[in-house]
Design a protein around this motif. Structure first.
Motif, PDB file in Angstrom:
ATOM      1  N   HIS A 160     -51.759  24.675 -19.873  1.00 41.70           N
ATOM      2  CA  HIS A 160     -52.519  23.453 -19.638  1.00 41.70           C
ATOM      3  C   HIS A 160     -53.752  23.868 -18.850  1.00 41.70           C
ATOM      4  CE1 HIS A 160     -53.683  19.529 -18.048  1.00 41.70           C
ATOM      5  NE2 HIS A 160     -52.863  18.968 -18.921  1.00 41.70           N
ATOM      6  N   GLN A 194     -42.137  14.276 -21.628  1.00 41.69           N
ATOM      7  CA  GLN A 194     -41.354  15.116 -22.532  1.00 41.69           C
ATOM      8  C   GLN A 194     -42.100  16.412 -22.818  1.00 41.69           C
ATOM      9  OE1 GLN A 194     -40.122  13.153 -26.092  1.00 41.69           O
ATOM     10  NE2 GLN A 194     -39.009  14.922 -26.898  1.00 41.69           N
ATOM     11  N   LYS A 195     -41.432  17.533 -22.596  1.00 38.08           N
ATOM     12  CA  LYS A 195     -42.051  18.839 -22.780  1.00 38.08           C
ATOM     13  C   LYS A 195     -42.241  19.145 -24.263  1.00 38.08           C
ATOM     14  CE  LYS A 195     -41.944  19.672 -18.350  1.00 38.08           C
ATOM     15  NZ  LYS A 195     -41.177  20.748 -17.717  1.00 38.08           N
ATOM     16  N   SER A 196     -43.303  19.884 -24.554  1.00 36.81           N
ATOM     17  CA  SER A 196     -43.585  20.277 -25.928  1.00 36.81           C
ATOM     18  C   SER A 196     -42.456  21.145 -26.481  1.00 36.81           C
ATOM     19  CB  SER A 196     -44.901  21.050 -25.998  1.00 36.81           C
ATOM     20  OG  SER A 196     -45.972  20.268 -25.529  1.00 36.81           O
ATOM     21  N   GLU A 197     -42.179  20.976 -27.753  1.00 34.31           N
ATOM     22  CA  GLU A 197     -41.089  21.728 -28.387  1.00 34.31           C
ATOM     23  C   GLU A 197     -41.324  23.225 -28.309  1.00 34.31           C
ATOM     24  OE1 GLU A 197     -38.932  22.177 -32.784  1.00 34.31           O
ATOM     25  OE2 GLU A 197     -40.314  20.517 -32.385  1.00 34.31           O
ATOM     26  N   ILE A 198     -42.569  23.645 -28.515  1.00 36.43           N
ATOM     27  CA  ILE A 198     -42.866  25.077 -28.495  1.00 36.43           C
ATOM     28  C   ILE A 198     -42.658  25.661 -27.099  1.00 36.43           C
ATOM     29  CG2 ILE A 198     -45.349  24.734 -28.048  1.00 36.43           C
ATOM     30  CD1 ILE A 198     -45.865  27.204 -29.797  1.00 36.43           C
ATOM     31  N   LEU A 199     -42.907  24.854 -26.058  1.00 35.03           N
ATOM     32  CA  LEU A 199     -42.688  25.318 -24.688  1.00 35.03           C
ATOM     33  C   LEU A 199     -41.199  25.474 -24.407  1.00 35.03           C
ATOM     34  CD1 LEU A 199     -43.607  25.998 -21.826  1.00 35.03           C
ATOM     35  CD2 LEU A 199     -43.686  23.540 -21.338  1.00 35.03           C
ATOM     36  N   GLN A 226     -52.580  24.310 -25.996  1.00 36.71           N
ATOM     37  CA  GLN A 226     -52.388  23.288 -24.966  1.00 36.71           C
ATOM     38  C   GLN A 226     -51.056  22.586 -25.216  1.00 36.71           C
ATOM     39  OE1 GLN A 226     -54.573  22.570 -22.466  1.00 36.71           O
ATOM     40  NE2 GLN A 226     -54.239  20.456 -21.840  1.00 36.71           N
ATOM     41  N   VAL A 227     -50.199  22.558 -24.191  1.00 36.81           N
ATOM     42  CA  VAL A 227     -48.880  21.955 -24.358  1.00 36.81           C
ATOM     43  C   VAL A 227     -48.704  20.806 -23.377  1.00 36.81           C
ATOM     44  CG1 VAL A 227     -47.837  24.091 -25.207  1.00 36.81           C
ATOM     45  CG2 VAL A 227     -47.774  23.582 -22.766  1.00 36.81           C
ATOM     46  N   GLU A 228     -47.825  19.894 -23.715  1.00 37.16           N
ATOM     47  CA  GLU A 228     -47.530  18.752 -22.861  1.00 37.16           C
ATOM     48  C   GLU A 228     -46.611  19.193 -21.727  1.00 37.16           C
ATOM     49  OE1 GLU A 228     -47.691  15.606 -20.961  1.00 37.16           O
ATOM     50  OE2 GLU A 228     -48.753  15.547 -22.886  1.00 37.16           O
ATOM     51  N   LEU A 286     -49.476  29.690 -24.040  1.00 36.14           N
ATOM     52  CA  LEU A 286     -49.079  28.294 -23.910  1.00 36.14           C
ATOM     53  C   LEU A 286     -49.417  27.839 -22.503  1.00 36.14           C
ATOM     54  CD1 LEU A 286     -45.496  28.357 -25.524  1.00 36.14           C
ATOM     55  CD2 LEU A 286     -47.733  28.329 -26.650  1.00 36.14           C
ATOM     56  N   LYS A 310     -38.663  26.089 -18.721  1.00 34.84           N
ATOM     57  CA  LYS A 310     -39.463  25.100 -19.471  1.00 34.84           C
ATOM     58  C   LYS A 310     -40.798  24.832 -18.777  1.00 34.84           C
ATOM     59  CE  LYS A 310     -35.255  22.808 -21.155  1.00 34.84           C
ATOM     60  NZ  LYS A 310     -34.325  23.673 -20.404  1.00 34.84           N
TER      61      LYS A 310
END
Length: 230
Positions: free
Chosen positions: A14, A44-49, A38-40, A12, A57
């Motif tokens: 960027h 707002q942070k990605s749920e998977i992260l 690729q996570v946000e 996980l 987080k």
């Protein structure tokens, strides 16, 4: 990349994160296949992260056989211990391992904080000049560390890229970007010739080139971050 034979591996992250790049270099060196997710990380942070790293987080998170491992330095050590094929990332001798960990911590505590201050916090004039001088002092110490740790070979790790190489090498593109946006010279061949030569070798290594974004991508990303910070 495809999942590794020893169990599904996901990363996980960027693409513009130097901490994520560290993990990707380590995985490449060990020839471990993995899926990049690729996570946000802005807003707002990605749920998977959040689910995988509920404490901080933050990226990167390596998920191996369904279990998350967090923090880039810890992940790199995990990769070295889990996949024992050549090349080794940490030295085999206990003292040398301790030295490698020391310089990696120094890079994170000193160099990265100064680069951040120079990019986002240091004002024009004396404050900027003082920060540049402090970066020069840090790089001079790392020049001396390279001379000692490399034993006359190509990398901090000797013949091959090692733990300190990954830590410092992941900063190179960001350092170049800061040089450009702040119109300063940090990695100066007159002051740190060994590091300048090392940096060129490091960035040309196949395991590094495959996962390191081009400098133009860093420029655009830096402009976006600086604009949002105003």
């Amino acid at each position: 990349m495809a999942a590794a034979a020893t169990g599904a591996v996901k990363l996980l992250g960027h693409k513009m994160s130097l901490f994520v790049t560290r993990v990707e270099i380590a995985l490449n060196l060990k020839k471990v296949g993995y899926e990049f997710v690729q996570v946000e990380v802005h807003g707002q942070k990605s749920e998977i992260l959040v689910k995988s790293n509920p404490v901080y987080k933050k990226i990167p998170v390596l998920i191996h056989q369904g279990k998350p491992i967090c923090e880039s330095a810890i992940i790199v050590e995990y990769i070295d211990e889990m996949w024992t094929s050549e090349p080794p990332i940490l030295p085999s001798h206990h003292f040398d391992r301790a030295v490698a960990r020391f310089w990696t911590t120094y890079i994170d505590d000193k160099l990265l904080s100064l680069l951040k201050a120079l990019a986002f916090g240091a004002a024009e004039g004396s404050s900027k000049a003082e920060t540049v001088d402090r970066v020069a002092e840090v790089l001079q110490l790392l020049e001396e560390a390279f001379a000692e740790c490399s034993h006359g070979k190509d990398y901090f790790g000797g013949d091959t890229i090692g733990y300190v190489d990954i830590a410092l090498g992941s900063c190179l593109r960001w350092m170049k970007t800061v040089e450009e946006i702040k119109n300063v010279r940090l990695l100066d061949e007159k002051k740190v010739p060994l590091l300048v030569d090392w940096a060129e070798r490091f960035l040309q290594d196949k395991a590094v080139k495959e996962v390191t974004p081009e400098i133009d991508e860093f420029r655009q990303y830096a402009k976006m971050i600086l604009a949002s910070a105003r």
